[in-house]
Every structure is written in C-alpha cells, then in structure tokens.
Design an enzyme around this catalytic site. Structure first.
Site, PDB file in Angstrom:
ATOM      1  N   TYR A  56       0.827  -1.202   0.000  1.00 57.55           N
ATOM      2  CA  TYR A  56       0.000   0.000   0.000  1.00 57.55           C
ATOM      3  C   TYR A  56       0.865   1.257   0.000  1.00 57.55           C
ATOM      4  O   TYR A  56       1.425   1.663   1.027  1.00 57.55           O
ATOM      5  CB  TYR A  56      -0.930   0.019   1.219  1.00 57.55           C
ATOM      6  CG  TYR A  56      -1.815  -1.195   1.363  1.00 57.55           C
ATOM      7  CD1 TYR A  56      -2.201  -1.961   0.253  1.00 57.55           C
ATOM      8  CD2 TYR A  56      -2.285  -1.594   2.605  1.00 57.55           C
ATOM      9  CE1 TYR A  56      -3.015  -3.078   0.385  1.00 57.55           C
ATOM     10  CE2 TYR A  56      -3.109  -2.700   2.752  1.00 57.55           C
ATOM     11  CZ  TYR A  56      -3.455  -3.440   1.636  1.00 57.55           C
ATOM     12  OH  TYR A  56      -4.258  -4.547   1.779  1.00 57.55           O
ATOM     13  N   HIS A 140       0.360 -12.317   1.529  1.00 54.93           N
ATOM     14  CA  HIS A 140      -0.389 -11.356   0.728  1.00 54.93           C
ATOM     15  C   HIS A 140      -0.417 -11.758  -0.748  1.00 54.93           C
ATOM     16  O   HIS A 140       0.618 -11.796  -1.407  1.00 54.93           O
ATOM     17  CB  HIS A 140       0.239  -9.971   0.865  1.00 54.93           C
ATOM     18  CG  HIS A 140      -0.672  -8.851   0.470  1.00 54.93           C
ATOM     19  ND1 HIS A 140      -0.239  -7.552   0.339  1.00 54.93           N
ATOM     20  CD2 HIS A 140      -2.006  -8.831   0.188  1.00 54.93           C
ATOM     21  CE1 HIS A 140      -1.263  -6.784  -0.001  1.00 54.93           C
ATOM     22  NE2 HIS A 140      -2.335  -7.537  -0.105  1.00 54.93           N
TER      23      HIS A 140
END
Length: 337
Positions: A56, A140
């Site tokens: 992010y 992830h």
C-alpha cells in the site's frame, strides 16, 4: 464495538477493522495531517483493529499508520500486516499509479514467498511502522506463488507464531478458493477475504465460509463495498479496482432501491450482510478521511431489518445463507463477545 478472537488464537479484533490502503494514497493523494486524523477518527469510533501492507503506497501506509498509532498503548489494539512483497529501492521512475497508488515509484515490489523473504519482509515492516511487534501476519496475494507459499512462507509464519513473535497468522487474497485451501491444509488462524462475500459476490459461500465454520477458524471480510460500487452505485463507479460493468451497476442499483424501501442506506446493508455469516469475525474497510470513518461507523450502528435480506433472496439477488445471531440493541458499542 463487538469483538471476536481469531480462530483458536488469543488475538482479538473489533467487528470493524481499519484498512490503511487509503492513507497509502490509493488512487489519489491524502495529506499527512489528514492521514493521522483518519486513524484518530477510527480510534474515536471504537475501532481497535488496524490492517496494512508494504504494497500500500510502497510502504507509505505502514509509515503513516505506525506514526498515528505510536502514542497509543500497544496492548490496546491489534495490528496486522502482510508479507510476500519486498520493497527494493530504485531510481524514481514516475509514479506508482499503475499499481493504484499516487506515490513516487522510488521502490519496486519483488515477490518473495521464501522463508527468508518472510523474515525480511516482517523486519522491514516493523522498521517502517516504528513498532516493536505486529499481532497478525498474512501472506499477501500468493495467487501465482502457491508452491512457495505453502512449502516455504507458511512454515516460516508457523515458526514465528510458535516462537511468540506474532499471535496469529493467515493469508489475505481477493479470491476464496486458495483461502479455503489454507484453511484445509494449514493451521492458519484466520484469512482475509476481499470482495468475495458481499451483496454482489458470494463466491466465498462455496468452500471458504463452510470450511472456516467447520474448523473453528475466522474469516475477516474486506472489500465489502467491492471498491466503491456498493457505496455509491452509478455508471463509472469502481468494482474490484476497475470500472464496474453495466450489468453490475444495474444490479447494485436494484439493491440500493430495495434497501431504501426499508429505510436504510445500501452501505449499511452491505456492511451488515458481510458481517452476517457465523464464520465472519469482522469486516475491514478502508478510509481516506475522518468523515469516511465516521460514516462507516454510522452504517454499522444502523439497524438493518432481516426482511430486507429476505426480500433480496426472494428476488433472486441473494442466495440463502447461514445467519449469525442478531447484534445486541444499541448499535456498534452495545455488546462484547
């Protein structure tokens, strides 16, 4: 705000978690003061579970979240981050908007699901966060790296949990099938499933949610608005990070009309639906402003009549699904469990 533990771990989350992708400049910039105010607003409405990832904003979300939480008592909240992408410095080459983030492209993402990659990734995250520990670590997006994830990355997470470095482990993905495999074939505590148990997509019902319920594991549902379409259905709205196709816009508008006939915003119906399955420990929503955080808390506190979901099932807009016990009267702050 109601709380749950993740699987068989001792890690506790609030039913609403804060996702930090927005303060990592997802799509458009967020100023540093606004980022802190957004996290502060999450704290003020009772959120005590915070989620981030190196992906992010090329580490920006981790840095900002860590800064905003640093003065809070460390034992008073749960923090999760993710491994699988390492960030390596590189000469600045424009921006990172190709990956969705309005930040300078001064690092490159390197997939690494090796055991060493897991350890290095966690160490790098702790440095960016400026904190001494995280509570939950997820693999992830291992979609294209299944062999390495199951053979190398997962065992590394299991060792970290056994050593007490982290309290719970799991995987976070935008699909349900591989997450169901993690529940079957490993001893993860929880999985984070984005966008696959919403008013528009119930694919998690096929395997994932029944598997979690049968094994006493937890599912955290992210993407309850499917990137925005369920928050504000209209042509041009985003669905799963891209422009929503017309047939889904039309479906979302039908859902909105039904919700409004029962006097509730579609946003509230979306939140309550994703929370309604017994295997779901909580929902995770992103925010880029204090106003968005407060609005989400208001939607959570808004009573949604069960007859709305009955009507949607009767119209063929929803399948029949297991239902969790109703929330206690009084809204988001009423009950602990």
């Amino acid at each position: 705000m109601r709380r749950s533990t993740l699987g068989h771990s001792a890690v506790e989350i609030t039913e609403l978690s804060f996702g930090a992708s927005g303060i990592g400049n997802l799509y458009t910039p967020v100023g540093p003061e606004d980022a802190v105010a957004t996290v502060d607003a999450a704290w003020d409405v009772g959120i005590r579970a915070f989620d981030t990832a190196p992906h992010y904003g090329l580490g920006l979300a981790e840095r900002r979240l860590g800064e905003a939480l640093r003065a809070r008592p460390r034992g008073s909240y749960t923090l999760s981050t993710k491994v699988g992408r390492l960030l390596e410095p590189c000469p600045v080459a424009g921006d990172d908007l190709a990956h969705g983030f309005a930040v300078p492209a001064d690092h490159r993402r390197v997939w690494d699901f090796s055991a060493d990659g897991v350890l290095r990734g966690l160490e790098d995250s702790l440095r960016r966060l400026g904190l001494d520990r995280v509570d939950v670590v997820h693999l992830h997006d291992p979609d294209d790296h299944a062999e390495a994830a199951f053979r190398h990355a997962y065992p590394a997470l299991e060792r970290l949990r056994a050593e007490g470095v982290v309290g719970a482990i799991g995987a976070g993905m935008n699909q349900a099938a591989m997450l169901a495999r993690f529940l079957r074939d490993t001893d993860v505590d929880a999985v984070l499933c984005a966008g696959r148990y919403t008013l528009l997509d119930q694919s998690a019902l096929t395997d994932l949610l029944p598997e979690a319920a049968a094994r006493g594991k937890s599912v955290v549902v992210g993407g309850v608005y499917n990137s925005g379409l369920l928050a504000d259905p209209r042509p041009g709205a985003r669905y799963d990070y891209t422009t929503a196709p017309p047939h889904l816009v039309a479906r979302a508008l039908r859902l909105k009309e039904a919700a409004e006939r029962h006097g509730v915003p579609l946003r509230a119906a979306a939140l309550h639906y994703s929370l309604g399955h017994p295997a779901v420990a909580g929902v995770l929503t992103g925010a880029r402003s204090a106003a968005e955080v407060r609005d989400t808390a208001e939607q959570l506190a808004t009573p949604v009549p069960a007859v709305l979901f009955d009507e949607l099932r009767a119209e063929g807009l929803l399948p029949d699904t297991p239902r969790r016990a109703p929330r206690a009267p009084g809204g988001a702050g009423a009950a602990q469990r």
